[in-house]
Scaffold this motif. Structure first.
Motif, PDB file in Angstrom:
ATOM      1  N   TYR A   1     -34.295   4.259 -47.246  1.00 59.21           N
ATOM      2  CA  TYR A   1     -34.101   5.105 -48.429  1.00 59.21           C
ATOM      3  C   TYR A   1     -34.875   6.409 -48.287  1.00 59.21           C
ATOM      4  O   TYR A   1     -34.366   7.493 -48.633  1.00 59.21           O
ATOM      5  N   ALA A   2     -36.098   6.329 -47.764  1.00 55.64           N
ATOM      6  CA  ALA A   2     -36.906   7.541 -47.564  1.00 55.64           C
ATOM      7  C   ALA A   2     -36.208   8.498 -46.594  1.00 55.64           C
ATOM      8  O   ALA A   2     -36.246   9.719 -46.780  1.00 55.64           O
ATOM      9  N   ARG A   3     -35.567   7.954 -45.565  1.00 56.17           N
ATOM     10  CA  ARG A   3     -34.838   8.814 -44.620  1.00 56.17           C
ATOM     11  C   ARG A   3     -33.665   9.495 -45.303  1.00 56.17           C
ATOM     12  O   ARG A   3     -33.360  10.667 -45.030  1.00 56.17           O
ATOM     13  N   VAL A   4     -32.981   8.774 -46.185  1.00 56.60           N
ATOM     14  CA  VAL A   4     -31.863   9.366 -46.926  1.00 56.60           C
ATOM     15  C   VAL A   4     -32.362  10.502 -47.822  1.00 56.60           C
ATOM     16  O   VAL A   4     -31.756  11.572 -47.890  1.00 56.60           O
ATOM     17  N   LEU A   5     -33.488  10.273 -48.507  1.00 56.04           N
ATOM     18  CA  LEU A   5     -34.046  11.302 -49.378  1.00 56.04           C
ATOM     19  C   LEU A   5     -34.402  12.564 -48.596  1.00 56.04           C
ATOM     20  O   LEU A   5     -34.180  13.686 -49.066  1.00 56.04           O
ATOM     21  N   ALA A   6     -34.963  12.358 -47.396  1.00 55.02           N
ATOM     22  CA  ALA A   6     -35.415  13.495 -46.606  1.00 55.02           C
ATOM     23  C   ALA A   6     -34.272  14.189 -45.875  1.00 55.02           C
ATOM     24  O   ALA A   6     -34.180  15.425 -45.883  1.00 55.02           O
ATOM     25  N   ASP A   7     -33.392  13.406 -45.252  1.00 58.26           N
ATOM     26  CA  ASP A   7     -32.383  13.987 -44.366  1.00 58.26           C
ATOM     27  C   ASP A   7     -31.068  14.321 -45.055  1.00 58.26           C
ATOM     28  O   ASP A   7     -30.384  15.270 -44.664  1.00 58.26           O
TER      29      ASP A   7
END
Length: 302
Positions: free
Chosen positions: A10-16
């Motif tokens: 989820y953190a990767r989705v938020l960032a990328d």
């Protein structure tokens, strides 16, 4: 999928994908890490609404700020909605998770006696004739005497001041103009500064188009900035309100003391430039708090 693995994804989705700022991603990731610390690295399908409510309840027991609880609620709702969209879970446990209401703290207000003592000290320093002391005294008296915002004070030009009528034309939020009165003490401090202080400061630097007509000047002769004005007030007012306090504390105090003295709420709204009467009503709550505190101190059966 386990909570920690899902949180990383989820953190990767938020960032990328969503391109949120690194600070925002860290905050969301920290919220999910706190959830994992409470429930363990559980399978997402095992986390239900009661588990999430327990997590928030524990946060309240730690005396976490309401803003923090509200953000964690938002994080959980976004995280589990994403997990549902991705097919990781079949039901969203955070769908009915309600954020706690964020309370509105009462503003810092100094007593009239404390402000009078502070302004008397500033006036005594100004009597020595130092241009900065004269300016600082005028800044303090004008902020308290008119209730203007610090940005409005710093943007004042000489043509905005009517020294005979003791009024000033200010431009507030939304570029809305209004005329505010200021008292005799503020008028005297302003006169002393304009006659003896401002000319000395003005001569320190070749005037620019921006600063030539400014009422309040900085140490180098340019227009006084909001940061510098904040520092002036913080140095003088902080000890009177029990901690850090800037120009808005003088605005709060002016409004509260007007209402304490019997001023009409609508008139105070006009002076402060509030678009909504509800914003001004916070000061009636301050007055009620002060009344209650006085009652509890004074009444033998309180």
């Amino acid at each position: 999928m386990r909570l920690e693995d899902a949180a990383d994804a989820y953190a990767r989705v938020l960032a990328d994908v969503r391109r949120l700022s690194p600070a925002t991603v860290r905050a969301y990731r920290g919220d999910l890490a706190d959830l994992a610390a409470t429930v363990g690295n559980a399978d997402l399908a095992e986390i239900d609404l009661e588990t999430l409510r327990e997590w928030l309840w524990r946060a309240t027991q730690r005396a976490d700020a309401r803003a923090t609880l509200a953000r964690r609620t938002s994080t959980a709702r976004g995280f589990f909605a994403w997990a549902l969209d991705e097919g990781i879970i079949s039901d969203d446990p955070a769908l009915r998770l309600v954020a706690p209401k964020r309370g509105r703290p009462l503003p810092k207000v100094a007593t009239a006696d404390a402000l009078s003592a502070m302004l008397d000290r500033a006036g005594a320093a100004a009597a020595e004739g130092d241009p900065i002391a004269l300016r600082d005294h005028a800044v303090l008296e004008f902020l308290y005497g008119s209730g203007v915002r610090v940005s409005e004070l710093c943007s004042l030009d000489l043509g905005d001041i009517d020294r005979d009528r003791r009024t000033a034309r200010v431009v507030g939020k939304g570029s809305k103009e209004r005329v505010v009165p200021f008292g005799g003490a503020a008028g005297r401090a302003l006169d002393a500064y304009l006659v003896r202080g401002r000319p000395a400061l003005f001569g320190r630097q070749a005037p620019t188009e921006r600063s030539a007509g400014a009422v309040f000047l900085g140490v180098r002769g340019g227009r006084l900035g909001t940061r510098a004005a904040y520092d002036v007030v913080a140095r003088a007012l902080g000890p009177e309100v029990g901690g850090a306090a800037g120009p808005h504390a003088l605005r709060h105090s002016a409004a509260t003391h007007l209402l304490d003295g019997g001023a009409d709420l609508r008139a105070v709204q006009e002076i402060l430039g509030h678009a909504s009467l509800g914003t001004t009503q916070i000061y009636t709550h301050v007055s009620s708090e002060r009344l209650t505190a006085t009652y509890r101190l004074a009444h033998p059966r309180a």
